[in-house]
Every structure is written in structure tokens, then in C-alpha cells.
Write a protein that holds these residues in place. Sequence first.
Motif, mmCIF file in Angstrom:
data_model
loop_
_atom_site.group_PDB
_atom_site.id
_atom_site.type_symbol
_atom_site.label_atom_id
_atom_site.label_comp_id
_atom_site.label_asym_id
_atom_site.label_seq_id
_atom_site.Cartn_x
_atom_site.Cartn_y
_atom_site.Cartn_z
ATOM 1 N N LYS A 61 61.059 -37.735 17.428
ATOM 2 C CA LYS A 61 60.520 -36.388 17.279
ATOM 3 C C LYS A 61 59.221 -36.227 18.069
ATOM 4 O O LYS A 61 58.277 -36.987 17.916
ATOM 5 N N ARG A 62 59.170 -35.225 18.910
ATOM 6 C CA ARG A 62 57.981 -34.909 19.689
ATOM 7 C C ARG A 62 57.143 -33.887 18.932
ATOM 8 O O ARG A 62 57.653 -32.853 18.500
ATOM 9 N N VAL A 63 55.860 -34.158 18.767
ATOM 10 C CA VAL A 63 54.957 -33.232 18.096
ATOM 11 C C VAL A 63 54.380 -32.260 19.121
ATOM 12 O O VAL A 63 54.070 -32.638 20.251
ATOM 13 N N LEU A 64 54.255 -31.012 18.711
ATOM 14 C CA LEU A 64 53.659 -29.994 19.571
ATOM 15 C C LEU A 64 52.183 -29.884 19.237
ATOM 16 O O LEU A 64 51.805 -29.665 18.086
ATOM 17 N N ILE A 65 51.325 -30.058 20.227
ATOM 18 C CA ILE A 65 49.880 -29.895 20.061
ATOM 19 C C ILE A 65 49.495 -28.526 20.618
ATOM 20 O O ILE A 65 49.661 -28.260 21.806
ATOM 21 N N GLU A 66 49.013 -27.661 19.740
ATOM 22 C CA GLU A 66 48.617 -26.315 20.153
ATOM 23 C C GLU A 66 47.119 -26.303 20.430
ATOM 24 O O GLU A 66 46.319 -26.807 19.634
ATOM 25 N N TYR A 67 46.751 -25.693 21.545
ATOM 26 C CA TYR A 67 45.347 -25.689 21.956
ATOM 27 C C TYR A 67 44.982 -24.291 22.439
ATOM 28 O O TYR A 67 45.308 -23.906 23.561
ATOM 29 N N VAL A 68 44.341 -23.529 21.542
ATOM 30 C CA VAL A 68 43.875 -22.191 21.900
ATOM 31 C C VAL A 68 42.619 -22.344 22.743
ATOM 32 O O VAL A 68 41.620 -22.933 22.297
ATOM 33 N N MET A 69 42.639 -21.814 23.951
ATOM 34 C CA MET A 69 41.522 -21.971 24.875
ATOM 35 C C MET A 69 40.544 -20.800 24.731
ATOM 36 O O MET A 69 40.917 -19.637 24.892
ATOM 37 N N LEU A 70 39.305 -21.137 24.414
ATOM 38 C CA LEU A 70 38.240 -20.159 24.197
ATOM 39 C C LEU A 70 37.199 -20.325 25.305
ATOM 40 O O LEU A 70 36.654 -21.422 25.499
ATOM 41 N N ALA A 71 36.931 -19.263 26.026
ATOM 42 C CA ALA A 71 36.041 -19.333 27.190
ATOM 43 C C ALA A 71 34.671 -19.882 26.801
ATOM 44 O O ALA A 71 34.011 -19.361 25.890
ATOM 45 N N GLY A 72 34.252 -20.956 27.493
ATOM 46 C CA GLY A 72 32.933 -21.528 27.288
ATOM 47 C C GLY A 72 32.789 -22.333 26.010
ATOM 48 O O GLY A 72 31.693 -22.843 25.722
ATOM 49 N N ILE A 73 33.860 -22.481 25.244
ATOM 50 C CA ILE A 73 33.794 -23.191 23.964
ATOM 51 C C ILE A 73 34.530 -24.528 24.027
ATOM 52 O O ILE A 73 33.990 -25.568 23.656
ATOM 53 N N ASN A 74 35.767 -24.487 24.502
ATOM 54 C CA ASN A 74 36.596 -25.708 24.478
ATOM 55 C C ASN A 74 37.442 -25.846 25.734
ATOM 56 O O ASN A 74 38.476 -26.517 25.705
ATOM 57 N N ASP A 75 37.024 -25.202 26.830
ATOM 58 C CA ASP A 75 37.882 -25.120 28.025
ATOM 59 C C ASP A 75 37.315 -25.853 29.236
ATOM 60 O O ASP A 75 37.735 -25.605 30.367
ATOM 61 N N SER A 76 36.389 -26.763 29.024
ATOM 62 C CA SER A 76 35.771 -27.462 30.153
ATOM 63 C C SER A 76 36.635 -28.629 30.625
ATOM 64 O O SER A 76 37.546 -29.078 29.910
ATOM 65 N N ILE A 77 36.318 -29.132 31.794
ATOM 66 C CA ILE A 77 37.005 -30.314 32.306
ATOM 67 C C ILE A 77 36.741 -31.507 31.392
ATOM 68 O O ILE A 77 37.629 -32.340 31.149
ATOM 69 N N GLU A 78 35.528 -31.575 30.836
ATOM 70 C CA GLU A 78 35.205 -32.653 29.905
ATOM 71 C C GLU A 78 36.087 -32.578 28.661
ATOM 72 O O GLU A 78 36.532 -33.610 28.141
ATOM 73 N N ASP A 79 36.335 -31.355 28.187
ATOM 74 C CA ASP A 79 37.250 -31.192 27.054
ATOM 75 C C ASP A 79 38.640 -31.687 27.415
ATOM 76 O O ASP A 79 39.304 -32.343 26.599
ATOM 77 N N ALA A 80 39.086 -31.345 28.606
ATOM 78 C CA ALA A 80 40.421 -31.782 29.041
ATOM 79 C C ALA A 80 40.513 -33.298 29.077
ATOM 80 O O ALA A 80 41.515 -33.895 28.652
ATOM 81 N N MET A 81 39.449 -33.952 29.557
ATOM 82 C CA MET A 81 39.454 -35.420 29.633
ATOM 83 C C MET A 81 39.457 -36.039 28.234
ATOM 84 O O MET A 81 40.156 -37.024 27.983
ATOM 85 N N ARG A 82 38.677 -35.451 27.315
ATOM 86 C CA ARG A 82 38.686 -35.956 25.937
ATOM 87 C C ARG A 82 40.046 -35.742 25.280
ATOM 88 O O ARG A 82 40.512 -36.587 24.493
ATOM 89 N N LEU A 83 40.704 -34.632 25.602
ATOM 90 C CA LEU A 83 42.031 -34.373 25.048
ATOM 91 C C LEU A 83 43.027 -35.426 25.530
ATOM 92 O O LEU A 83 43.881 -35.891 24.755
ATOM 93 N N CYS A 84 42.896 -35.820 26.782
ATOM 94 C CA CYS A 84 43.755 -36.893 27.308
ATOM 95 C C CYS A 84 43.566 -38.177 26.507
ATOM 96 O O CYS A 84 44.541 -38.883 26.197
ATOM 97 N N GLN A 85 42.328 -38.493 26.171
ATOM 98 C CA GLN A 85 42.049 -39.706 25.408
ATOM 99 C C GLN A 85 42.615 -39.614 23.989
ATOM 100 O O GLN A 85 43.189 -40.580 23.475
ATOM 101 N N LEU A 86 42.468 -38.445 23.369
ATOM 102 C CA LEU A 86 42.974 -38.265 22.007
ATOM 103 C C LEU A 86 44.489 -38.418 21.940
ATOM 104 O O LEU A 86 45.028 -38.917 20.953
ATOM 105 N N LEU A 87 45.175 -37.965 22.987
ATOM 106 C CA LEU A 87 46.637 -37.909 22.963
ATOM 107 C C LEU A 87 47.292 -39.059 23.723
ATOM 108 O O LEU A 87 48.520 -39.083 23.863
ATOM 109 N N GLU A 88 46.500 -39.995 24.191
ATOM 110 C CA GLU A 88 47.040 -41.110 24.979
ATOM 111 C C GLU A 88 48.113 -41.861 24.195
ATOM 112 O O GLU A 88 47.914 -42.257 23.044
#
Length: 349
Positions: free
Chosen positions: A258-285
Motif C-alpha cells: 500500500k502506497r501512502v499519499l502525502i498531501e502538502y498544501v503549499m502556502l506562499a512564504g510559509i512552507n514552499d522554499s527549496i529548504e522545505d523541499a529538501m527537508r521533505l525529501c529527508q522525511l520521506l526517504e
Amino acid sequence: MSNDSRHAKTPLIGMNHSDLIALCHQAGVKPVHADHILASVFRRYNTNIADIPRIPLALHSYLNEHVSMFEPTCSAEQLAADGTRKLVLQMPDGKAVETVLIEGGKRLTQCISTQVGCAVGCTFCLTATAGLTRNLSAAEMVAEIMAGQRISGQKVSNIVLMGMGEPLHNYDAVKQFLNIVTDPKGMAFSPNRVTLSTSGMVPAIYRMLEDKFPCNLAVSLNATTDEVRNRIIPINKKYPIAKLMQAVRAYIQERGHKRVLIEYVMLAGINDSIEDAMRLCQLLEGLNCTINLLPFNPYPGSAFKRPDQSTVHAFQAVLVEAKLIAIERKSKGREISAACGQLITEIRK
């Protein structure tokens, strides 16, 4: 007969196969008639007890006395240019919920509400501004599907519990609903075509595993640090990201393919930075998951803004580079307030 007196009886569409077998025993008839009732109601969408075929007169009489066939009243309907249809359904006690039908190729997906309002309090969600009025019953959730198919004239192929409410705050009724809609003798939806979305109710995710919920799991993550998630999803203070991701990993390990769906609502200037994207990669590795990127759907009075498309693409590119499956979900029905996080406009009037 008044709506109140009808609703005081047990709603037939809230009964599963075992319930109906027990009812047949109580009525003094053969249990095979449970199959006939389910086929008539859920395959032929018959909402009149008198018209249920192949059952004895004694069972007709018993059903009339002990069960009801309530249908919510559709008090408002809107159709968007992209084919998305939003219905405002009035329940027997006068409370209203919204359900959305979304066309996509050969699929018709229905977004089901599980509560009148919501108690989670996500700060980017319009539904949260009204708070929680009450839970919906399993029968009322089934009635959303019945009404959606009747009004649209189409058969729903996929169900997502992503409407008003936190499904796992209404655990028992949602469990009953899932058992009804996936029952091969009932509505017969494949569990692979049913998805439950949670804001991160960690104990309930483990309980889902124990109870073997017949559905897919989606988790509304929306942040990569506790500092940000505490601000936008207050329950993170009780169930922080580390505990949530531990539960997700346990879910994937237990459910295997079973594949889990991770939903990520993108909020301008809150959670949409490249740093956020890199941390998300680490969380979901190493996780068997798909990431749905959902650029924020604005509504009047919201303090948040939708990121521009270049920001969304740059964020997605980081995830793809890390070999993650990341899809930007195109919101449908935005002009009729039917998109993610927009449900509630009509019921507040």
C-alpha cells in the motif's frame, strides 16, 4: 410522516450485510433476503421500501415499521466549468454538509464529508473557521454518495474522505461507512478506490491498522518543521512530525504494497522554499509514498497566499530529483468554492 420520526428509525442505508441478516432473523424470514435488499438499494439505487423486489410481504411490513429510507435534501447545487459539481445536502435535523463530485477522464470521484464542520483548526482551511457542530452517521455519509449519483446521473468510481471534518475524529461511524461501501454484497467499491485523509491523528492511524480499514491512507503533512506545522495544524503540538512519520512508516510496513499519499498544501512564504523541499525529501526517504502538491486555494479573509507557479515547479523539481513521486494536483471547482480547503461557504449563510 415527518423527517424527525422517519430518522428516529434505523436508516437502512446505514446497515451492513450482517445487520440486515440480523434484521431478517428478527422479521422471521430467510437471511438470503439481506442480499436482495442490498442489491436493490445499492445496485439499483432504490430508495422506496415498497419497491424492493423478491422479498416477502412480512419483511416489507417489518422494514416499514423499523427502518427508514431517508434522503438528504439538496438545498444548493453548483456546477463549475471543468465539470466539478458541489452539492449542499440538508440532513434530517437541518444541518448541512457539502459534497463534491470531480470528473477526471473516465473516473468520477466524490469527496465525502464526515462531520458538520471540523474541530482540528487548520489555519489555512475555511471549514475550520466554523468549528465542529457534530459528527455525521455512517448512513448520512452513504446518503452523500446516493445523492451524488442520483443528482449527477453518473456512477461514482472513487471515494475520498477529504470533505468537511477530520475522519478519524469520527472513527466508529467512518469505520462502519467504509465497511458498507466496500462490502461486495453492498456498494462494492474496491478498497483501492477509497482514500481516507487525516490531519495526523497518530493513535487512530495505529488503530486503523488493527481494525484493517479497507481503504488507502492520505496524510495532510503540509510542513517540514514542527515550528511551522504547530502554527498551521495545531494538533501537531500533540502529535509532532516525528511521531506522525513513525506512524506512517508503521502503516506502510504493515500494509506492505500500500502506497501512502502525502498531501502538502503549499502556502506562499510559509512552507514552499527549496529548504522545505529538501527537508521533505529527508522525511520521506525510503517511504513508499506519493506526494500531492496542492497550491493553496485562496478564500476571502484568508491570511495565506497561493505560491506562484515557478515556486511550485522548483519545489517539485527537488522532490523529483530525489526520486520521489511528486504530483502537482490541479484544483478543480475553485470558482464555486469546491476545491480543497474551501468547503463551508454556503452552510455559514
